[in-house]
Design a protein around this motif. Structure first.
Motif, PDB file in Angstrom:
ATOM      1  N   TRP A 171       0.131   3.470   6.615  1.00  0.00           N
ATOM      2  CA  TRP A 171       0.482   2.690   5.422  1.00  0.00           C
ATOM      3  C   TRP A 171       0.721   3.657   4.270  1.00  0.00           C
ATOM      4  O   TRP A 171      -0.150   4.434   3.883  1.00  0.00           O
ATOM      5  CB  TRP A 171      -0.668   1.750   5.111  1.00  0.00           C
ATOM      6  CG  TRP A 171      -0.395   0.674   4.098  1.00  0.00           C
ATOM      7  CD1 TRP A 171       0.701   0.520   3.310  1.00  0.00           C
ATOM      8  CD2 TRP A 171      -1.263  -0.409   3.785  1.00  0.00           C
ATOM      9  NE1 TRP A 171       0.578  -0.592   2.521  1.00  0.00           N
ATOM     10  CE2 TRP A 171      -0.628  -1.185   2.792  1.00  0.00           C
ATOM     11  CE3 TRP A 171      -2.522  -0.803   4.228  1.00  0.00           C
ATOM     12  CZ2 TRP A 171      -1.199  -2.327   2.236  1.00  0.00           C
ATOM     13  CZ3 TRP A 171      -3.094  -1.936   3.692  1.00  0.00           C
ATOM     14  CH2 TRP A 171      -2.446  -2.700   2.710  1.00  0.00           C
ATOM     15  N   TYR A 209       4.190  -3.702   6.170  1.00  0.00           N
ATOM     16  CA  TYR A 209       3.690  -2.690   5.242  1.00  0.00           C
ATOM     17  C   TYR A 209       4.684  -1.529   5.208  1.00  0.00           C
ATOM     18  O   TYR A 209       5.440  -1.304   6.164  1.00  0.00           O
ATOM     19  CB  TYR A 209       2.311  -2.205   5.674  1.00  0.00           C
ATOM     20  CG  TYR A 209       2.308  -1.468   7.002  1.00  0.00           C
ATOM     21  CD1 TYR A 209       2.449  -0.073   7.051  1.00  0.00           C
ATOM     22  CD2 TYR A 209       2.182  -2.151   8.212  1.00  0.00           C
ATOM     23  CE1 TYR A 209       2.456   0.603   8.259  1.00  0.00           C
ATOM     24  CE2 TYR A 209       2.196  -1.480   9.427  1.00  0.00           C
ATOM     25  CZ  TYR A 209       2.339  -0.103   9.446  1.00  0.00           C
ATOM     26  OH  TYR A 209       2.359   0.573  10.644  1.00  0.00           O
ATOM     27  N   LEU A 242       2.097  -5.192   0.658  1.00  0.00           N
ATOM     28  CA  LEU A 242       2.307  -5.976   1.872  1.00  0.00           C
ATOM     29  C   LEU A 242       3.394  -6.997   1.572  1.00  0.00           C
ATOM     30  O   LEU A 242       3.426  -7.580   0.481  1.00  0.00           O
ATOM     31  CB  LEU A 242       1.032  -6.694   2.313  1.00  0.00           C
ATOM     32  CG  LEU A 242      -0.111  -5.816   2.830  1.00  0.00           C
ATOM     33  CD1 LEU A 242      -1.345  -6.668   3.130  1.00  0.00           C
ATOM     34  CD2 LEU A 242       0.306  -5.022   4.069  1.00  0.00           C
TER      35      LEU A 242
END
Length: 700
Positions: free
Chosen positions: A259, A219, A285
């Protein structure tokens, strides 16, 4: 009788003007006047310009411009209209005219990815939580509706996917190339993305992989000032039922609090996925699996939906029950006491509760009352027989609630251990956005809207700056808000879901407003309206626009309980579905009851307004030039009877609400469509206008 009605209309309007001479006062806000001497013309949502194909129309455009083309259709629109709403002809042309955009500050539209991207970046740069711009349920909520029209969006689990051959090239979206691991040896990868972070990835394979191992999921953990991803970090995989893509299944990761929202371009972009290329960010991702003997082919990727239809038996009871008479894998004959209405059970559940096949349930696609048979969405694994007892139940909408106490470690995600030991069992959302007040009754399947937090001052500032910057770039002078009479909470909450009473079957209370339930007009709906009004005030203050208006359709702004509060902040109104053919003076919408006094009264209040005149009631067998000319003449007469110079604009349209600049179709070859004309191939905005009458000066 029509002649008498028309004469009476003239008498009524003349009497009205004689008794109310103040209507001739000039007010500061007026629409610009253009080519036509006695009318102000508007155009709505132009676009999708086409070359005319009707021979007479082609000749007319050649006479006007020397050629006939889609570009000349656009030129005609610019030359022959005074007010352009929901339009964008480019900055240079926009700045010369009153061109107004289309805005939805009162809803978060999941199709408006550019707006979401702006707001997310604004929040990050200003150290504000973007999630606070939205409304959320504070406990699991069940809404009394089976109606989710908008299926193709993130709220129903749709996420983007694509793959690359190497690290520094354009990739292909999943629909273009299902061989997603073809480039892993050259640093290519399989990418999945969405507008919000997600931890669940449901993989469907059209070909199973063989021999794959060493799965890596990464990520973005760092982005630069332009939100370009500059660092990737390895995510923790907590479940993989695909076994390295050897079968369809679920992959779950542990939510990474660091993230970052960002964009992969440059160096990586995806053909046919414009919104994740140069401009729009996402939560990405990057997945790699190595050493396949046979690489898998991926058919689809989804995540856990935030809005769902669930079995409603506990809340609304059983619709029909009995024993199965006969069944095939996809068609099942039910009891003779079943409904006599076609598709009475469509979209409901049929459950086998006893006998052969017990425990199975299927969604009903269609129902035939003559045969007493239902067709189901997928084959029965165990085909029922006459020993099988069934129940048919309606489904209801389920949205999870959020309680921050469940997130004990404060990382923004309720992990498996926290979920197994909830502080508040009434709230089962794992990520806060899953509890948003999401509406399921969109216009099209791809729409997916959620309510905004109109009480949040940071949202007021962010949305105001967004429109200010956007209008400055494009030369727009303001906007109109569609569906202005629809509140998002209170009574209209029911309409946003197509719900029936009682609207809320469980939950319904908001995090952002604790005094009442989402479907209660007082106090919740009224409080939302107050916040909405403050939002619009801030929008006007930040943009400096004096042309912020809204579509009120044929509502009465002096009695509608929402509009009487909004009149003070609105600069103008567009009134869709206003003037119709064949209305008696004293009928609903007739001059004596509605247009004859509402719109002059708006002018008296200083509010310019743009009316839509709709050609109605032309059957296919009488779809002739004469009929259209008669209808358009009647509509123009109605407009002239109610228009106040400088205050009242008009647009001529057909019976549909599908605007644009594409060509007409001929009704007799399109009998089921509402978008027909007496001949095909004429640009619609050009076709529906009584040109020969409009050029005449009728005076004031």
């Amino acid at each position: 009788m029509k002649l008498i009605n028309n004469q009476l209309a003239i008498v009524l309007c003349l009497s009205f003007l004689l008794f109310f001479p103040f209507l001739s006062i000039a007010f500061p806000s007026e629409f610009p006047r253009g080519k036509y001497p006695s009318a102000i013309l508007k155009i709505s949502l132009p676009g999708l310009w086409e070359n005319p194909t009707d021979p007479q129309t082609i000749l007319e455009f050649i006479q006007m411009y020397g050629t006939s083309s889609a570009e000349m259709v656009k030129r005609w629109e610019l030359d022959n209209n005074d007010l352009f709403i929901g339009a964008d002809y480019g900055k240079e042309e926009n700045e010369k005219r009153l061109v107004l955009g289309y805005c939805y500050p009162h809803l978060m539209l999941q199709t408006a990815l550019g707006a979401i991207d702006y707001l997310k970046r604004w929040a990050i740069r200003n150290n504000v939580n973007y999630e606070d711009f939205n409304l959320h349920f504070r406990e699991d909520t069940i809404i009394n509706s089976s109606n989710i029209k908008s299926w193709i969006n993130f709220w129903n689990g749709l996420i983007g996917a694509g793959s690359t051959d190497r690290s520094n090239s354009y990739g292909s979206t999943l629909g273009m190339n299902s061989d997603v691991f073809r480039g892993v040896n050259n640093d290519g990868a399989f990418f999945v993305w969405a507008i919000e972070p997600f931890t669940d990835i449901y993989i469907s394979l059209e070909r199973n992989g063989i021999g794959g191992k060493n799965m890596i999921i990464e990520y973005p953990s760092q982005v630069d000032e332009e939100f370009k991803i500059i660092q990737w970090k390895k995510a923790e995989i907590i479940e993989d039922t695909t076994n390295n893509f050897s079968q369809s299944g679920l992959i779950r990761i542990k939510y990474p609090p660091d993230w970052k929202y960002g964009r992969t371009y440059p160096p990586t972009a995806f053909y046919q996925a414009v919104f994740v290329n140069e401009k729009i960010g996402s939560y990405f991702l990057r997945i790699k699996v190595f050493d396949f003997a046979t690489r898998p082919l991926v058919s689809s990727v989804r995540t856990t939906p935030s809005i769902q239809l669930i079995d409603g038996e506990e809340y609304v009871g059983v619709v029909n029950s009995g024993f199965i008479q006969f069944s095939t894998p996809t068609t099942t004959k039910i009891s003779e006491n079943a409904s006599t209405s076609t598709d009475a059970y469509a979209n409901f559940l049929i459950k086998i509760v006893n006998g052969k096949g017990k425990g199975q349930s299927r969604v009903i696609l269609s129902y035939s009352p003559s045969e007493k048979t239902v067709s189901v969405d997928r084959p029965w694994e165990i085909v029922p027989d006459n020993t099988s007892e069934y129940r048919i139940v309606r489904r209801v909408i389920f949205i999870r609630g959020w309680d921050s106490r469940n997130d004990r470690n404060g990382d923004g995600w309720v992990d498996d251990n926290e979920f197994a030991n909830l502080v508040s069992p009434k709230a089962t959302a794992r990520l806060k956005y899953q509890s948003r007040v999401i509406y399921g009754g969109g216009w099209v399947e791809s729409s997916g809207d959620n309510g905004v937090n109109v009480w949040n001052p940071f949202y007021h500032q962010a949305i105001g700056e967004m429109y200010r910057d956007s209008w400055a770039r494009s030369g727009l002078k303001g906007c109109y808000l569609d569906n202005l009479t629809q509140n998002n909470l209170g009574d209209n909450f029911k309409e946003m879901y197509g719900a029936i009473d009682p609207v809320i079957l469980k939950g319904g209370y908001l995090i952002e407003y604790e005094e009442g339930r989402a479907d209660q007009e007082f106090p919740t709906g009224q409080a939302w309206l107050d916040g909405y009004k403050n939002l619009l005030r801030k929008l006007k203050e930040i943009t400096g626009s004096r042309w912020i208006g809204g579509n009120i359709a044929n509502s009465n702004p002096f009695s509608n309980r929402y509009l009487i509060h909004l009149n003070e902040v609105m600069d103008w109104y567009t009134c869709e579905d206003t003037l119709h053919n064949g209305w008696a003076v004293n009928g609903w919408g007739g001059l004596g009851l509605r247009p004859g006094w509402i719109y002059p009264a708006l002018a008296a209040k200083g509010i310019p307004h743009a009316l839509s005149a709709h050609v109605r009631h032309i059957p296919s067998d009488r779809n002739t030039r004469e009929m259209w000319e008669r209808r358009l003449t009647e509509l123009l007469s109605l407009y002239y009877l109610v228009q106040i110079p400088g205050k009242t604009a008009v647009e001529f349209w057909n019976s549909s609400f599908w605007y644009g600049s594409g060509n007409t179709v001929y009704r007799n070859i399109n009998p089921t469509g509402r978008d027909g004309f007496w001949k095909a191939g004429v640009p619609r905005n050009y076709a529906y206008r009584p040109h020969g009458l409009l050029i005449r000066d009728i005076g004031i």
